[in-house]
Design a protein around this motif. Structure first.
Motif, mmCIF file in Angstrom:
data_model
loop_
_atom_site.group_PDB
_atom_site.id
_atom_site.type_symbol
_atom_site.label_atom_id
_atom_site.label_comp_id
_atom_site.label_asym_id
_atom_site.label_seq_id
_atom_site.Cartn_x
_atom_site.Cartn_y
_atom_site.Cartn_z
ATOM 1 N N GLY A 26 0.802 -1.220 0.000
ATOM 2 C CA GLY A 26 0.000 0.000 0.000
ATOM 3 C C GLY A 26 0.834 1.269 0.000
ATOM 4 N N MET A 27 2.008 1.195 -0.605
ATOM 5 C CA MET A 27 2.930 2.336 -0.600
ATOM 6 C C MET A 27 2.970 3.030 -1.954
ATOM 7 N N THR A 28 3.162 4.329 -1.927
ATOM 8 C CA THR A 28 3.430 5.078 -3.151
ATOM 9 C C THR A 28 4.937 5.060 -3.389
ATOM 10 N N ARG A 29 5.330 5.465 -4.567
ATOM 11 C CA ARG A 29 6.773 5.586 -4.836
ATOM 12 C C ARG A 29 7.405 6.603 -3.896
ATOM 13 N N ALA A 30 6.678 7.667 -3.615
ATOM 14 C CA ALA A 30 7.208 8.706 -2.725
ATOM 15 C C ALA A 30 7.438 8.154 -1.323
ATOM 16 N N GLN A 31 6.520 7.351 -0.832
ATOM 17 C CA GLN A 31 6.677 6.758 0.501
ATOM 18 C C GLN A 31 7.860 5.801 0.548
ATOM 19 N N LEU A 32 8.002 4.974 -0.485
ATOM 20 C CA LEU A 32 9.135 4.052 -0.538
ATOM 21 C C LEU A 32 10.438 4.823 -0.648
ATOM 22 N N SER A 33 10.432 5.861 -1.458
ATOM 23 C CA SER A 33 11.610 6.707 -1.621
ATOM 24 C C SER A 33 12.104 7.236 -0.284
ATOM 25 N N ARG A 88 12.401 9.066 -8.610
ATOM 26 C CA ARG A 88 12.618 8.844 -10.051
ATOM 27 C C ARG A 88 13.412 7.557 -10.283
ATOM 28 N N THR A 89 14.354 7.261 -9.410
ATOM 29 C CA THR A 89 15.135 6.026 -9.533
ATOM 30 C C THR A 89 14.228 4.819 -9.356
ATOM 31 N N GLY A 113 19.301 -4.268 -4.226
ATOM 32 C CA GLY A 113 18.346 -5.363 -4.337
ATOM 33 C C GLY A 113 18.222 -6.127 -3.030
ATOM 34 N N ILE A 114 19.352 -6.359 -2.372
ATOM 35 C CA ILE A 114 19.355 -7.041 -1.083
ATOM 36 C C ILE A 114 18.620 -6.194 -0.044
ATOM 37 N N LYS A 115 18.896 -4.903 -0.044
ATOM 38 C CA LYS A 115 18.238 -3.988 0.898
ATOM 39 C C LYS A 115 16.722 -4.006 0.698
ATOM 40 N N LEU A 116 16.282 -3.979 -0.544
ATOM 41 C CA LEU A 116 14.846 -3.981 -0.832
ATOM 42 C C LEU A 116 14.209 -5.329 -0.511
ATOM 43 N N ALA A 117 14.888 -6.417 -0.807
ATOM 44 C CA ALA A 117 14.358 -7.738 -0.467
ATOM 45 C C ALA A 117 14.161 -7.834 1.042
ATOM 46 N N ASN A 118 15.127 -7.360 1.795
ATOM 47 C CA ASN A 118 15.002 -7.367 3.254
ATOM 48 C C ASN A 118 13.868 -6.453 3.704
#
Length: 66
Positions: free
Chosen positions: A11-18, A26-27, A43-48
């Motif tokens: 339930g996250m926006t790109r801005a929230q994940l950023s 933008r990345t 990728g490891i950071k995001l998987a975690n």
């Protein structure tokens, strides 16, 4: 890569994940649109962050979660 699917499932926006991972919005959009690749350490950071294995994160055909 399942970044968009995982982000939306949470339930996250790109801005929230950023903001959460300190990566420009933008990345994130470029990764989701397959315009650019990310570094392995990211990728490891995001998987975690999304509590999935790295294999699940990068394999678009693998719908299983931990």
């Amino acid at each position: 890569m399942k970044l968009k699917e995982l982000r939306q499932a949470k339930g996250m926006t790109r801005a929230q994940l950023s903001k959460a991972i300190d990566i420009p919005e933008r990345t994130i959009a470029r990764w989701e649109n397959k315009e650019t690749d990310m570094l392995l350490k990211t990728g490891i950071k995001l998987a975690n962050y999304f509590n999935v294995t790295l294999s699940e994160f990068v394999d678009e055909n693998n719908s299983g979660y931990r």
